[in-house]
Design a protein around this motif. Structure first.
Motif, PDB file in Angstrom:
ATOM      1  N   LYS A  64      11.986  17.613 103.905  1.00 18.80           N
ATOM      2  CA  LYS A  64      11.402  16.829 102.653  1.00 18.80           C
ATOM      3  C   LYS A  64      10.986  15.605 103.083  1.00 18.80           C
ATOM      4  O   LYS A  64      11.506  14.881 103.784  1.00 18.80           O
ATOM      5  CB  LYS A  64      12.069  16.985 101.758  1.00 18.80           C
ATOM      6  CG  LYS A  64      11.503  16.569 100.236  1.00 18.80           C
ATOM      7  CD  LYS A  64      12.512  16.895  98.930  1.00 18.80           C
ATOM      8  CE  LYS A  64      11.593  16.480  97.804  1.00 18.80           C
ATOM      9  NZ  LYS A  64      10.562  17.138  97.504  1.00 18.80           N
ATOM     10  N   THR A  65       9.731  15.310 102.535  1.00 16.35           N
ATOM     11  CA  THR A  65       8.965  14.016 102.945  1.00 16.35           C
ATOM     12  C   THR A  65       9.361  12.943 101.937  1.00 16.35           C
ATOM     13  O   THR A  65       9.852  13.179 100.852  1.00 16.35           O
ATOM     14  CB  THR A  65       7.542  14.184 102.974  1.00 16.35           C
ATOM     15  OG1 THR A  65       7.208  14.480 101.641  1.00 16.35           O
ATOM     16  CG2 THR A  65       7.041  14.963 103.753  1.00 16.35           C
ATOM     17  N   ARG A  66       9.417  11.858 102.526  1.00 12.85           N
ATOM     18  CA  ARG A  66       9.471  10.399 101.755  1.00 12.85           C
ATOM     19  C   ARG A  66       8.370   9.958 101.391  1.00 12.85           C
ATOM     20  O   ARG A  66       7.607   9.402 102.326  1.00 12.85           O
ATOM     21  CB  ARG A  66      10.647   9.522 102.434  1.00 12.85           C
ATOM     22  CG  ARG A  66      11.845   9.871 102.730  1.00 12.85           C
ATOM     23  CD  ARG A  66      12.708   8.878 103.321  1.00 12.85           C
ATOM     24  NE  ARG A  66      14.073   9.711 103.713  1.00 12.85           N
ATOM     25  CZ  ARG A  66      15.446   9.082 103.458  1.00 12.85           C
ATOM     26  NH1 ARG A  66      15.528   7.760 102.882  1.00 12.85           N
ATOM     27  NH2 ARG A  66      16.347   9.276 103.768  1.00 12.85           N
ATOM     28  N   TYR A  74      -0.460  16.183  97.974  1.00 16.16           N
ATOM     29  CA  TYR A  74       0.583  15.889  98.886  1.00 16.16           C
ATOM     30  C   TYR A  74       1.322  17.258  99.406  1.00 16.16           C
ATOM     31  O   TYR A  74       1.814  17.981  98.399  1.00 16.16           O
ATOM     32  CB  TYR A  74       1.512  15.044  98.485  1.00 16.16           C
ATOM     33  CG  TYR A  74       1.252  13.478  98.730  1.00 16.16           C
ATOM     34  CD1 TYR A  74       0.095  13.262 100.046  1.00 16.16           C
ATOM     35  CD2 TYR A  74       1.768  12.445  98.560  1.00 16.16           C
ATOM     36  CE1 TYR A  74      -0.156  11.949 100.256  1.00 16.16           C
ATOM     37  CE2 TYR A  74       1.266  11.204  98.665  1.00 16.16           C
ATOM     38  CZ  TYR A  74       0.370  10.807  99.384  1.00 16.16           C
ATOM     39  OH  TYR A  74       0.214   9.334  99.958  1.00 16.16           O
ATOM     40  N   TYR A  77       6.543  18.641 102.356  1.00 16.10           N
ATOM     41  CA  TYR A  77       7.619  18.771 103.484  1.00 16.10           C
ATOM     42  C   TYR A  77       6.806  18.363 104.867  1.00 16.10           C
ATOM     43  O   TYR A  77       5.554  18.430 104.906  1.00 16.10           O
ATOM     44  CB  TYR A  77       8.379  20.029 103.809  1.00 16.10           C
ATOM     45  CG  TYR A  77       7.313  21.122 104.273  1.00 16.10           C
ATOM     46  CD1 TYR A  77       7.097  21.576 105.529  1.00 16.10           C
ATOM     47  CD2 TYR A  77       6.725  22.005 103.182  1.00 16.10           C
ATOM     48  CE1 TYR A  77       6.223  22.496 105.964  1.00 16.10           C
ATOM     49  CE2 TYR A  77       5.888  22.999 103.770  1.00 16.10           C
ATOM     50  CZ  TYR A  77       5.478  23.242 105.038  1.00 16.10           C
ATOM     51  OH  TYR A  77       4.597  24.261 105.253  1.00 16.10           O
ATOM     52  N   PHE A  78       7.481  17.926 105.753  1.00 14.82           N
ATOM     53  CA  PHE A  78       6.990  17.675 107.278  1.00 14.82           C
ATOM     54  C   PHE A  78       7.511  18.629 108.169  1.00 14.82           C
ATOM     55  O   PHE A  78       8.833  18.602 108.222  1.00 14.82           O
ATOM     56  CB  PHE A  78       7.130  16.112 107.631  1.00 14.82           C
ATOM     57  CG  PHE A  78       6.391  16.019 108.924  1.00 14.82           C
ATOM     58  CD1 PHE A  78       5.258  15.310 108.837  1.00 14.82           C
ATOM     59  CD2 PHE A  78       6.808  16.262 110.164  1.00 14.82           C
ATOM     60  CE1 PHE A  78       4.454  14.928 110.130  1.00 14.82           C
ATOM     61  CE2 PHE A  78       6.330  15.852 111.182  1.00 14.82           C
ATOM     62  CZ  PHE A  78       4.993  15.428 111.320  1.00 14.82           C
ATOM     63  N   ASN A 181      14.555  13.111 107.823  1.00 15.86           N
ATOM     64  CA  ASN A 181      14.124  12.059 106.617  1.00 15.86           C
ATOM     65  C   ASN A 181      15.138  11.651 105.648  1.00 15.86           C
ATOM     66  O   ASN A 181      15.232  10.776 104.977  1.00 15.86           O
ATOM     67  CB  ASN A 181      12.955  12.792 105.791  1.00 15.86           C
ATOM     68  CG  ASN A 181      11.584  12.458 106.280  1.00 15.86           C
ATOM     69  OD1 ASN A 181      11.455  11.523 107.261  1.00 15.86           O
ATOM     70  ND2 ASN A 181      10.849  13.521 106.034  1.00 15.86           N
ATOM     71  N   CYS A 416       1.108  19.620 106.412  1.00 15.13           N
ATOM     72  CA  CYS A 416       2.667  19.340 106.198  1.00 15.13           C
ATOM     73  C   CYS A 416       2.331  17.640 106.591  1.00 15.13           C
ATOM     74  O   CYS A 416       3.721  17.222 107.191  1.00 15.13           O
ATOM     75  CB  CYS A 416       3.534  19.850 107.041  1.00 15.13           C
ATOM     76  SG  CYS A 416       3.548  19.979 108.713  1.00 15.13           S
ATOM     77  N   HIS A 417       1.431  16.970 106.344  1.00  8.11           N
ATOM     78  CA  HIS A 417       1.354  15.539 106.748  1.00  8.11           C
ATOM     79  C   HIS A 417       1.199  14.989 105.469  1.00  8.11           C
ATOM     80  O   HIS A 417       0.317  15.134 104.740  1.00  8.11           O
ATOM     81  CB  HIS A 417       0.357  15.258 107.698  1.00  8.11           C
ATOM     82  CG  HIS A 417       0.305  13.876 108.409  1.00  8.11           C
ATOM     83  ND1 HIS A 417      -0.012  12.729 107.678  1.00  8.11           N
ATOM     84  CD2 HIS A 417       0.684  13.331 109.486  1.00  8.11           C
ATOM     85  CE1 HIS A 417       0.255  11.495 108.421  1.00  8.11           C
ATOM     86  NE2 HIS A 417       0.633  12.000 109.765  1.00  8.11           N
ATOM     87  N   ASN A 418       1.802  13.842 105.137  1.00  9.27           N
ATOM     88  CA  ASN A 418       1.596  13.175 103.779  1.00  9.27           C
ATOM     89  C   ASN A 418       1.218  11.689 103.768  1.00  9.27           C
ATOM     90  O   ASN A 418       1.472  11.188 102.940  1.00  9.27           O
ATOM     91  CB  ASN A 418       2.971  13.403 102.915  1.00  9.27           C
ATOM     92  CG  ASN A 418       4.139  12.319 103.670  1.00  9.27           C
ATOM     93  OD1 ASN A 418       3.767  11.719 104.692  1.00  9.27           O
ATOM     94  ND2 ASN A 418       5.164  12.584 102.881  1.00  9.27           N
TER      95      ASN A 418
END
Length: 769
Positions: A64-66, A74, A77-78, A181, A416-418
């Motif tokens: 899970k992304t921050r 968005y 996740y990454f 993360n 999966c890039h934010n």
């Protein structure tokens, strides 16, 4: 820049333990076999600075992304290829004192990676605090002949004592990712078992439910004779080991041969996974280390036969190109269309081992020239099978009617890039994928790939570009707003030249594909019209208007295309005037300062000129090169290779060599101070391009290989090989002439310095320089 790796034509050598650079060496000496990657961590315990890494291709977790400020579109996740079960571990103790090179006195240390065979070797003499000295030899490889097997031969010799040496070979699934993360452990325990001489640990990823079963078996030898010894089993959560204690005399040598089976549910069903592990271990143990390694040598020899590049007269350049080729070969074998090539491969955690546009732009040319055609086709099929996901990605951003935006970062087709400036704006990746289809067909002659795979992708990509541009009443042109080009040191710009040029070219190429299908596959084309609801007249009419009326910013004084609107508003101070303490700017400057600067991370406008050089005359290429290269800081690993090729094409041979050597030795010399977190695998494809397309001047035009070669000053000769359609060719050049050798059974027509030649099967041609 580092300079401790010994120059050698076939090996990467560290003499003496450079503890402060250990993470760099761990990256440089990484081994792999397409399914598994392993950093050059020590087998025994090490409490110093290390990045432990074992990676299994295709097994990932959606971390899970921050994000501080969430935006619509968005990804949540990454994706990460995870640090997986540690299979190399062998703890050692002497009379109860643990071997740890962080605390022991090191009297001798040597390790190398033999690129000819993929063998990692280490030799050291360590003195423990008790004064007892041991000599250790270790040899390790991941088999590319049998891709689920790893093997270690680890020996310890008592130099100045008699006493007890204990060994603990183990498998440890209780591992973490340093870049997690949320500091999460990604694995849960499924099963484990330890016996007298073998054991396994089976773990499963959270959320994605991939299972990896890692098994070990081992043999013990004393002074080269196999011995039976009682081993005490050790079990903890996600961990099995076996402890053996031996009484030795001074001069005795104990050897542990450890075999690992690394299998996953990517290739086996869950209910057969343990059985497959046991079967693989039996196969490895029955063959033994020497036979497994003989198979490894044969498999590597076959790969080197078609991909090796030889240089006489420049060891640094020779080591550099072989290192790049070796890492490319061991990262991706091309036998599984579900897999792809991550920017760092399986040599570190950065970029998560997932797929970027790098594959299409920088790695496909290497596979086209050195591997069977199916390998390159599998790279394209990887994207084709993600087409529906690309359409869904575009829909999330408001696009309709089957428009596709392939992800900037992915492992399963989902974005999966934010980082907004990349996720939403770095859309030139769509152009790279379209160009890859063209590049594959142009090189192989496989036009049938358009029917229907290539066409379906091109149609979806063209629909995206058609919707992404808008009409400007002020300019009376179509414009491309709010993008980020390959130069990531500028974000949210308007009318980036490369992005707009790729959009127009894609539309043109899709129109050509339609004409091809209508002529050669009319029934299939009608099926495609129905399947994708193609309103040919309406859609293609708009495409043609965009092609005709696309806006490209241009400087009429300099006679160059501008990287984007407003580029000339920047203070155009060349890189040569930067203070050394300001480099690299991505580590020394604020992002605000970088965005306002004129400095370019990598080829941007020049990326288009490289791909479409026939659209520009030589004088135009020179003008663009002379304007943009002095402003380029080359802080992307993908930069120097493109500049090397362009420099070669306009006769700047010294610059071509400078840029080549930098890309070839980018990791070996740690140019950008980031080798510690993994190698730049995809840029290594660019290194191969810089050599073959730069020095060799290789192009494919009108279905024929063209060469415009030169040899750098100081080199005695160089040679490379190419697979081209039905032919396998060898190119050999020295300071006086060059030879083309046709190793295949097929005649070939080719062009050298603009003159056409016929080269019969099994013959060679010599041409004076």
């Amino acid at each position: 820049m580092k300079d401790y790796i010994i120059h050698n034509e076939w090996k990467i050598i560290e003499k003496g333990f450079h503890k402060e650079d250990n993470r760099i060496t761990e990256s440089l000496l990484s081994i792999g076999n397409g399914r598994t990657g392993q950093r050059a961590n020590f087998e025994e315990k090490y409490t110093g600075d290390t990045l432990r890494g074992s990676y299994v291709a295709g097994v990932y977790y959606p971390d899970k992304t921050r994000v501080g400020w969430w935006k619509n579109g968005y990804p949540e996740y990454f994706a990460k290829i995870l640090n997986a079960t540690n299979w190399i571990g062998i703890n050692v103790a002497v009379d109860g004192e643990e071997l740890d090179l962080n605390t022991a006195k090191i009297n001798l240390f040597y390790r190398d990676l033999d690129m000819k065979s993929g063998l990692l070797t280490r030799h050291f003499v360590a003195e423990l605090s008790s004064g007892k000295q041991i000599e250790v030899h270790s040899r390790r490889f991941l088999s590319i002949a049998d891709q689920e097997i790893g093997a270690i031969r680890y020996s310890v010799k008592a130099l100045n004592f008699s006493g007890e040496i204990s060994f603990q070979p183990y498998i440890d699934g209780d591992v973490v990712n340093e870049d997690s993360n949320y500091d999460e452990n990604f694995w849960i325990s499924i099963a484990q078992k330890i016996g007298c001489c073998s054991g396994f640990v089976c773990v499963e990823t959270k959320k994605t439910a991939f299972q990896v079963c890692t098994g070990m078996s081992f043999k013990t030898k004393l002074n080269k004779q196999i011995i039976d010894i009682e081993a005490k089993g050790i079990e903890k959560e996600k961990y099995v080991g076996a402890e053996m204690k031996l009484q030795v005399k001074q001069g005795d040598e104990v050897c542990i041969e450890k075999y690992a089976a690394i299998v996953s549910t990517l290739n086996h069903s869950k209910n057969k996974l343990q059985e497959a592990t046991e079967k693989t271990l039996r196969r490895a143990s029955d063959k033994g280390f020497d036979k497994l390694f003989a198979d490894q040598e044969k498999a590597w020899a076959k790969r080197w036969e078609t991909s090796d590049i030889r240089i006489e007269g420049d060891v640094a350049a020779q080591q550099g190109i072989r290192f790049n080729i070796f890492q490319l070969n061991q990262t991706y074998l091309g036998d599984d269309e579900r897999l792809n090539i991550g920017p760092k491969g399986f040599t570190g955690e950065k970029y998560g081992g997932v797929t970027y546009w790098d594959t299409e732009a920088y790695c496909l040319p290497f596979t086209l020239g050195t591997a069977p055609q199916m390998v390159s086709k599998n790279l394209l099929l990887y994207r084709y099978k993600h087409l529906q996901k690309a359409i869904e990605n575009a829909e999330k951003l408001g696009f309709t009617d089957g428009a596709a935006l392939f992800p900037m970062v992915t492992i399963n087709g989902e974005e999966c890039h934010n980082e907004w400036e990349i996720t939403f704006e770095e859309i030139h990746r769509n152009g790279a994928i379209a160009y890859a289809i063209y590049n594959y067909i142009n090189y192989t002659g496989d036009k049938e790939y358009l029917a229907p795979y290539g066409f379906e992708m091109l149609l979806a990509l063209s629909r995206f570009w058609s919707q992404r541009v808008n009409w400007s009443d002020e300019k009376k042109k179509f414009v491309m707003l709010g993008v980020t080009g390959p130069n990531e040191y500028e974000n949210n710009v308007n009318n980036n030249f490369h992005t707009s040029y790729m959009a127009v070219w894609t539309l043109k190429y899709t129109l050509e594909a339609i004409e091809f299908l209508k002529k050669e596959h009319p029934i299939l084309f009608e099926d495609m019209v129905k399947k994708h609801k193609l309103k040919e007249l309406n859609e293609t009419s708009r495409w043609k208007k965009i092609i005709k009326d696309m806006y490209f910013p241009y400087d009429f004084n300099r006679k160059i295309y501008l990287q984007q609107d407003g580029f000339l508003d920047k203070e155009l101070i060349p890189v040569s005037q930067l203070k050394p303490e300001d480099r690299p700017i991505n580590q020394k400057w604020s992002w605000d300062r970088i965005l306002r600067s004129p400095y370019i991370k990598q080829a941007d406008t020049l990326q288009s000129i490289y791909w479409f050089e026939d659209d520009f005359d030589r004088e135009s290429i020179e003008r663009h090169f002379d304007f943009y290269e002095p402003l380029t800081v080359h802080e992307s690993s993908l930069s120097c290779c493109i500049h090397s090729i362009l420099a070669a094409s306009i006769g700047r041979q010294e610059k071509a060599y400078e840029m080549y050597l930098r890309t070839a030795r980018l990791d070996l010399d740690d140019y950008n101070n980031d080798t510690c977190d993994g190698l730049h695998i995809t840029s290594m494809g660019g290194t191969w391009m810089a050599f073959v397309k730069g020095f060799g001047g290789m192009r494919v035009k009108n279905g024929k290989l063209n060469f415009n070669p030169f040899i750098p000053d100081g080199w005695n000769s160089y040679s490379f090989r190419l697979n081209f359609r039905e032919s396998h060719l060898e190119f050999i050049i020295n300071q006086s002439d060059f030879r083309l050798v046709n190793h295949s059974k097929t005649d070939i027509e080719l062009v050298v310095h603009g003159k056409q030649y016929h080269l019969p099967a099994k013959k060679e041609l010599t041409i004076k320089n």
